[in-house]
Design a protein around this motif. Structure first.
Motif, PDB file in Angstrom:
ATOM      1  N   GLN A  13      60.889  66.973  82.155  1.00 21.45           N
ATOM      2  CA  GLN A  13      61.552  68.051  81.432  1.00 21.45           C
ATOM      3  C   GLN A  13      62.749  67.512  80.659  1.00 21.45           C
ATOM      4  N   HIS A  14      62.803  67.865  79.369  1.00 22.35           N
ATOM      5  CA  HIS A  14      63.925  67.520  78.514  1.00 22.35           C
ATOM      6  C   HIS A  14      64.742  68.790  78.261  1.00 22.35           C
ATOM      7  N   SER A  15      66.043  68.677  78.301  1.00 23.20           N
ATOM      8  CA  SER A  15      66.881  69.843  78.019  1.00 23.20           C
ATOM      9  C   SER A  15      68.081  69.413  77.188  1.00 23.20           C
ATOM     10  N   ILE A  16      68.444  70.291  76.245  1.00 20.27           N
ATOM     11  CA  ILE A  16      69.625  70.070  75.399  1.00 20.27           C
ATOM     12  C   ILE A  16      70.485  71.326  75.498  1.00 20.27           C
ATOM     13  N   PRO A  17      71.490  71.338  76.367  1.00 15.48           N
ATOM     14  CA  PRO A  17      72.383  72.497  76.446  1.00 15.48           C
ATOM     15  C   PRO A  17      73.508  72.393  75.423  1.00 15.48           C
ATOM     16  N   ILE A  18      73.813  73.517  74.815  1.00 18.34           N
ATOM     17  CA  ILE A  18      74.936  73.620  73.868  1.00 18.34           C
ATOM     18  C   ILE A  18      75.837  74.737  74.371  1.00 18.34           C
ATOM     19  N   SER A  19      77.120  74.454  74.509  1.00 18.73           N
ATOM     20  CA  SER A  19      78.034  75.453  75.070  1.00 18.73           C
ATOM     21  C   SER A  19      79.408  75.324  74.443  1.00 18.73           C
ATOM     22  N   THR A  20      80.199  76.364  74.664  1.00 18.07           N
ATOM     23  CA  THR A  20      81.587  76.382  74.213  1.00 18.07           C
ATOM     24  C   THR A  20      82.356  77.349  75.094  1.00 18.07           C
ATOM     25  N   ASN A  21      83.666  77.247  75.064  1.00 17.90           N
ATOM     26  CA  ASN A  21      84.525  78.182  75.784  1.00 17.90           C
ATOM     27  C   ASN A  21      85.793  78.425  74.980  1.00 17.90           C
ATOM     28  N   SER A  65      71.074  61.411  81.893  1.00 13.68           N
ATOM     29  CA  SER A  65      71.905  62.298  81.078  1.00 13.68           C
ATOM     30  C   SER A  65      72.841  61.484  80.213  1.00 13.68           C
ATOM     31  N   ILE A  66      73.198  62.078  79.093  1.00 13.80           N
ATOM     32  CA  ILE A  66      74.215  61.527  78.203  1.00 13.80           C
ATOM     33  C   ILE A  66      75.392  62.489  78.198  1.00 13.80           C
ATOM     34  N   ASP A  67      76.578  61.945  78.339  1.00 14.50           N
ATOM     35  CA  ASP A  67      77.773  62.770  78.492  1.00 14.50           C
ATOM     36  C   ASP A  67      77.968  63.699  77.298  1.00 14.50           C
ATOM     37  N   ARG A  68      78.780  64.738  77.515  1.00 14.63           N
ATOM     38  CA  ARG A  68      79.012  65.747  76.486  1.00 14.63           C
ATOM     39  C   ARG A  68      79.607  65.144  75.208  1.00 14.63           C
ATOM     40  N   VAL A  69      79.157  65.678  74.104  1.00  9.24           N
ATOM     41  CA  VAL A  69      79.655  65.254  72.797  1.00  9.24           C
ATOM     42  C   VAL A  69      80.259  66.465  72.101  1.00  9.24           C
ATOM     43  N   GLY A  92      89.885  76.404  70.836  1.00 10.72           N
ATOM     44  CA  GLY A  92      89.186  77.372  70.008  1.00 10.72           C
ATOM     45  C   GLY A  92      87.682  77.301  70.171  1.00 10.72           C
ATOM     46  N   PHE A  93      87.022  78.269  69.581  1.00 10.32           N
ATOM     47  CA  PHE A  93      85.565  78.405  69.714  1.00 10.32           C
ATOM     48  C   PHE A  93      84.828  77.221  69.107  1.00 10.32           C
ATOM     49  N   ILE A  94      85.217  76.815  67.904  1.00 11.36           N
ATOM     50  CA  ILE A  94      84.483  75.773  67.184  1.00 11.36           C
ATOM     51  C   ILE A  94      84.697  74.407  67.814  1.00 11.36           C
ATOM     52  N   LYS A  95      85.958  74.050  68.051  1.00 17.68           N
ATOM     53  CA  LYS A  95      86.246  72.702  68.546  1.00 17.68           C
ATOM     54  C   LYS A  95      85.727  72.471  69.962  1.00 17.68           C
ATOM     55  N   ASN A  96      85.498  73.539  70.714  1.00 13.64           N
ATOM     56  CA  ASN A  96      84.994  73.388  72.074  1.00 13.64           C
ATOM     57  C   ASN A  96      83.473  73.350  72.149  1.00 13.64           C
ATOM     58  N   ILE A  97      82.809  73.465  71.015  1.00  5.80           N
ATOM     59  CA  ILE A  97      81.351  73.373  71.020  1.00  5.80           C
ATOM     60  C   ILE A  97      80.945  71.957  71.420  1.00  5.80           C
ATOM     61  N   ASN A  98      80.085  71.873  72.420  1.00  2.00           N
ATOM     62  CA  ASN A  98      79.643  70.564  72.906  1.00  2.00           C
ATOM     63  C   ASN A  98      78.157  70.615  73.224  1.00  2.00           C
ATOM     64  N   LEU A  99      77.558  69.462  73.219  1.00  2.00           N
ATOM     65  CA  LEU A  99      76.136  69.360  73.559  1.00  2.00           C
ATOM     66  C   LEU A  99      75.906  68.079  74.329  1.00  2.00           C
ATOM     67  N   GLN A 100      74.822  68.067  75.090  1.00  2.00           N
ATOM     68  CA  GLN A 100      74.428  66.872  75.824  1.00  2.00           C
ATOM     69  C   GLN A 100      72.919  66.850  75.975  1.00  2.00           C
ATOM     70  N   TYR A 101      72.432  65.733  76.495  1.00  2.00           N
ATOM     71  CA  TYR A 101      70.990  65.570  76.676  1.00  2.00           C
ATOM     72  C   TYR A 101      70.718  65.229  78.140  1.00  2.00           C
ATOM     73  N   ASN A 102      69.757  65.957  78.721  1.00  2.00           N
ATOM     74  CA  ASN A 102      69.363  65.715  80.108  1.00  2.00           C
ATOM     75  C   ASN A 102      67.864  65.473  80.176  1.00  2.00           C
ATOM     76  N   ILE A 136      79.675  54.840  74.815  1.00  2.00           N
ATOM     77  CA  ILE A 136      80.289  56.021  74.206  1.00  2.00           C
ATOM     78  C   ILE A 136      79.207  56.740  73.399  1.00  2.00           C
ATOM     79  N   PRO A 137      78.778  57.931  73.832  1.00  2.00           N
ATOM     80  CA  PRO A 137      79.187  58.595  75.076  1.00  2.00           C
ATOM     81  C   PRO A 137      78.577  57.933  76.304  1.00  2.00           C
ATOM     82  N   GLN A 138      79.162  58.230  77.464  1.00  2.00           N
ATOM     83  CA  GLN A 138      78.721  57.623  78.711  1.00  2.00           C
ATOM     84  C   GLN A 138      77.331  58.135  79.104  1.00  2.00           C
ATOM     85  N   ALA A 139      76.528  57.247  79.675  1.00  2.00           N
ATOM     86  CA  ALA A 139      75.167  57.602  80.085  1.00  2.00           C
ATOM     87  C   ALA A 139      75.003  57.330  81.575  1.00  2.00           C
ATOM     88  N   ARG A 140      74.185  58.142  82.219  1.00  2.00           N
ATOM     89  CA  ARG A 140      73.930  58.009  83.657  1.00  2.00           C
ATOM     90  C   ARG A 140      72.446  58.124  83.921  1.00  2.00           C
TER      91      ARG A 140
END
Length: 911
Positions: A501-509, A447-451, A463-473, A417-421
């Motif tokens: 390449q390391h990437s950290i995407p942050i997104s929300t909807n 990758s590490i699953d969305r947090v 809502g905007f705030i609670k849907n903010i998530n990030l992960q690591y690839n 927790i969170p799940q990793a692949r």
């Protein structure tokens, strides 16, 4: 007293020796005549005594009487004991018998005769026949046929002992010695059927046969072929050893004979053995033996086949094929092929010599073994010209293919927790025309699953705030670009590009005005490389030189994007009484904005002449495995619109109340983009509009796909795009620069599912269907060119066969339009057809062909025919056109036991 007693005990007490034997309990004698014979038999021995006892309780067990080894002496008996032991009877087991007409007992001859549908069961012996005669004095049984009312012999004996079963004309069997004499016996051992005039059963494991014939035909009495011999030693489930053996076809003796032969017989799925080659000849390579080899049945889990070809001009080929499997774990196969090709003779102008090879590996893992990890492989690699120049691989579908590709991947999921692949993948892509090879050895993905850091304990994401998530690839690559001649040589590895390449995407909807779905995201990337470049002007050579600098370096980038979309539903109702009741239109418009800043800090300059006044910018990360940072910022908005059309149609079945739904258009997509940073010279603001769509007809059997490119800008005489709209230049709103249409249709009148895919062609890099011909190796008698027909039932031949002729057809049509530089021409227009048909119940025919309307010529064509000769199979295919023209004829026995009895003749292609 004897006849009406409910049960009898027989106490065998010899009056001479006073030996007492076990009492035998009999059922009522009036229902079992055989018991009378047994009692009479005992009385004739002079040592039987009868007494009866009525059993009131039927469930009460009979008293056990033990056999006494020592004689019982009477105190009043003064007669001297006889030292001669009494004759032991053969009845050491329970005997059961049945006869439809009668059971005749001859006490004088000591025989029992069972007539009509007679059956006898004794220990492990089962005997069924028209007539059975049991001689209890000689411990023998005889069985034979009987005549019916028309005088025809019927009810052949069926003798079964253990797992051995024989259907003779007559049989004699001795219970004591276990020997038998069998006349016109018929038996089956695996795929073999054996018939012998006289068979002598020596014991449970050895038979000697005289005047024997053996075959794999279904009808042993009227076979299409058989092998005739006079001396046979037969060991069931082990072997058959024969003397002089002659092959007979359609009751006509052939000159094919052997002084002796050995046939292994086993219940195992496969056994090791020699693979008999086929003879051939070639104008360029001389006489040859093809497919000479040996099959190794190593274990139940894996095997190995070694095959070889040899030509008299020195050419040779080696092939190693292995299949392996472990239930509930994995399965796969490996093929390794090598050929040393010599054309013509040394000293001639057309003499050449080259080595080609091909490696294929297919592996799949059963998900039941470990659901958290998978491993799979699909490898097809080797010489680019292998399938075009191979002297043995009759595979036209692969000859026409231009790409060889491979992939090996391992995936592992960690239930944390969170799940990793994590996954490791090795890929390979090879162009057989240019001989360029692209490989990744390997690609690492982690990758590490969305947090969701702002979600409360209730787990609600709204809502905007609670849907903010990030992960690591994490991604790592070792990319190699090489050629066929440098494959797996040191230079190939020296030119490798390695990066991570390391990437950290942050997104929300979130939702806007209830009906609009919005999203926003940003992505941070850091790229590591092990090689960079440096450019500088060399005054001595008067040119710009590029040198490679080994060492760690890195660059960092980031971007931002947001999107807005919705779904619009529209329904057109025509009325419930109409055939088409309504049409539903679903639109999904999407607008996406993306911004990437400029990273000019990673750019340097170099002089392009000796004066140094003219300079050009470059980045040291050029040619990296993950590309290079952008010098200019990107400020783009993209537009996309997807459509689907669905109709409700009144069902033709009046019993159904609900209308039937039919998809009119599976998809109709439009997309384009606008660049805010376009300067109108090097770059234009609007990108061409891309149109694509597809649908299905005739119960999803026909697939239609289309596409087009619409450019809003005009072009000059050289074909360069101008910063002027096409409509302002006297043209239409859009200028169609290209368009394409593909149609695929497969249909059949067969009741069962569609055709089996052409799996070997797909592994070789060809098509799944047979539009480029089938990939069947005719040299293997177990394979058919028409592999989809796997019905094991016997063919039913009717008087009028044309009532239903099974057939199938595959059609592919392709049309391409090109108008990049006002040429406005059809650059591609071709049709391909493949059809197969059962011409008669035993004849099958097929054809694959096509026509190119642009080149005005017939494309690849193959004719194929096959004849089912019951125990034999005859096949012929012919490719009459082009450099791949060839023909192939085969006739051989279907059975795998006699698969080496075959004749294969083929021509060599013109390539």
């Amino acid at each position: 007293m004897i006849i009406f007693a409910k049960k009898l005990y027989v106490s065998l007490t010899c009056q001479k020796t006073s030996h007492t034997f076990t009492k035998i309990a009999f059922k009522p004698l009036h229902t079992n005549l055989f018991n009378i014979v047994l009692i009479s038999f005992f009385l004739t021995l002079g040592c039987g005594k009868l007494y009866s006892q009525e059993i009131k309780n039927k469930n009460k067990p009979l008293p056990a009487v033990k056999q006494t080894d020592k004689p019982t002496k009477s105190t009043n008996d003064t007669i001297k004991l006889d030292t001669v032991r009494p004759k032991k009877t053969f009845l050491d087991g329970k005997v059961k018998y049945i006869a439809k007409d009668y059971a005749k007992i001859d006490q004088k001859k000591k025989t029992i005769t069972l007539y009509n549908e007679a059956e006898l069961y004794y220990k492990d012996v089962e005997l069924k026949s028209g007539i059975i005669v049991l001689d209890y004095d000689k411990d023998e049984v005889y069985a034979g046929r009987i005549k019916d009312s028309a005088g025809v012999l019927t009810q052949y004996p069926n003798f079964k002992q253990g797992s051995s079963e024989v259907q003779p004309d007559s049989i004699r069997f001795n219970f004591k010695t276990k020997k038998a004499l069998i006349f016109n016996s018929r038996t089956e051992q695996g795929e073999f059927k054996i018939k012998a005039a006289v068979t002598k059963k020596e014991n449970d494991s050895v038979y000697f046969l005289k005047g024997a014939r053996f075959t794999t035909a279904k009808d042993i009495d009227n076979p299409e072929y058989y092998f005739r011999t006079n001396k046979v030693k037969f060991v069931p489930n082990k072997k058959v050893v024969v003397g002089v053996t002659q092959m007979v076809i359609a009751d006509v003796p052939t000159p094919l004979a052997l002084p002796f032969a050995f046939f292994p017989m086993t219940k195992e799925k496969s056994v090791s053995g020699i693979i008999i080659p086929s003879y051939n000849d070639s104008n360029t390579r001389g006489f040859s033996l093809q497919n000479l080899g040996y099959y190794f049945a190593l274990t139940d889990n894996y095997d190995l086949t070694v095959l070889a070809d040899y030509y008299t001009n020195g050419s040779y080929a080696m092939r190693f094929e292995s299949a392996y499997a472990t239930r509930y774990k994995y399965r796969g196969n490996i093929n390794v092929r090598f050929e040393n090709l010599i054309n013509s003779e040394r000293g001639y102008p057309d003499y050449s010599k080259q080595n080609i090879y091909n490696i294929q590996w297919s592996h799949s893992k059963d998900t039941k073994s470990n659901p958290n990890s998978t491993f799979s492989a699909s490898v097809n690699m080797g010489s680019s010209k292998y399938f075009k120049q191979s002297i043995n691989q009759a595979n036209v579908g692969s000859n026409l293919n231009n790409t060889l590709s491979s992939s090996i991947s391992y995936n592992k999921t960690f239930n944390t927790i969170p799940q990793a692949r994590i996954s490791l993948t090795a890929t390979h892509s090879q162009n057989t025309q240019t001989e360029q090879i692209n490989m990744t050895l390997p690609t690492l993905q982690a990758s590490i699953d969305r947090v969701y850091p702002f979600v409360g304990k209730d787990g609600v994401k709204k809502g905007f705030i609670k849907n903010i998530n990030l992960q690591y690839n994490l991604s790592g690559k070792n990319n190699i670009v090489t050629t066929d001649s440098l494959f797996f040589k040191p230079q190939m590895f020296r030119d490798a590009q390695i990066g991570m390449q390391h990437s950290i995407p942050i997104s929300t909807n979130f939702k806007i005005f209830k009906y609009f779905s919005a999203g926003a995201s940003t992505n941070y990337q850091e790229t590591w490389v092990t090689k960079t470049i440096q450019k500088e002007y060399n005054t001595d050579l008067s040119k710009v030189e590029t040198s490679t600098i080994n060492g760690f370096d890195a660059f960092r980038t980031y971007n931002f994007s947001t999107n807005l979309g919705t779904t619009i539903y529209g329904t057109f109702n025509f009325g419930d009484d109409k055939k088409i009741q309504s049409i539903r239109h679903v639109m999904r418009p999407t607008v996406t904005y993306a911004y990437t800043p400029s990273f000019e800090k990673y750019y340097n300059t170099y002089a392009v002449d000796a004066s140094g006044t003219i300079t050009t910018e470059y980045t040291r990360f050029e040619g990296g495995v993950y590309g290079a940072p952008s010098k200019d910022n990107s400020n783009i908005v993209a537009f996309a619109l997807s459509n689907t059309f669905e109709a409700k149609v009144r069902d033709s079945d009046s019993t159904k109340t609900e209308p039937k739904k039919i998809m009119l258009l599976n998809n109709l997509n439009f997309s384009t983009s606008y660049n805010f940073n376009a300067n109108g010279k090097e770059t234009l603001a609007w990108q061409p509009v891309l149109v694509s769509g597809g649908t299905q007809f005739f119960d999803n059997k026909m697939n239609v796909n289309f596409g087009a490119t619409l450019d809003p800008y005009a072009i000059d005489n050289s074909g360069k795009r101008l910063n002027t709209y096409n409509i302002d230049n006297g043209g239409s709103l859009f200028r169609m620069t290209s368009a394409n249409l593909t149609l695929n249709y497969s249909f059949s009148n067969k009741d069962k599912g569609g055709k089996e895919e052409n799996k070997q062609s797909e592994r070789n890099g060809g098509r799944k269907d047979d539009l480029f011909g089938t990939n069947t190796d005719l040299n293997d008698p177990r394979n058919s060119q028409f592999a989809n027909d796997k019905d094991d039932k016997d063919d039913v031949i009717t008087e009028f066969f044309n009532s239903k002729i099974p057939w199938d057809m595959t059609l592919a049509y392709s049309l391409t339009y090109t108008n990049v530089n006002r040429e406005s021409k059809i650059s591609g227009n071709s049709i391909m057809i493949s059809a197969n048909m059962d011409i008669t119940p035993k004849w099958k025919g097929g054809v694959s062909t096509g026509y190119d309307f642009v080149q005005k010529g017939v494309t690849f064509t193959q004719f194929r025919f096959e004849r089912d000769l019951l125990s034999w199979r005859m096949a012929f295919n012919w490719s009459p056109l082009g450099v791949n023209s060839n023909w192939n004829f085969f006739i051989g026995i279907k059975s795998g036991v006699l698969s080496d009895i075959k004749w294969n003749k083929r021509s060599t292609s013109n390539r």
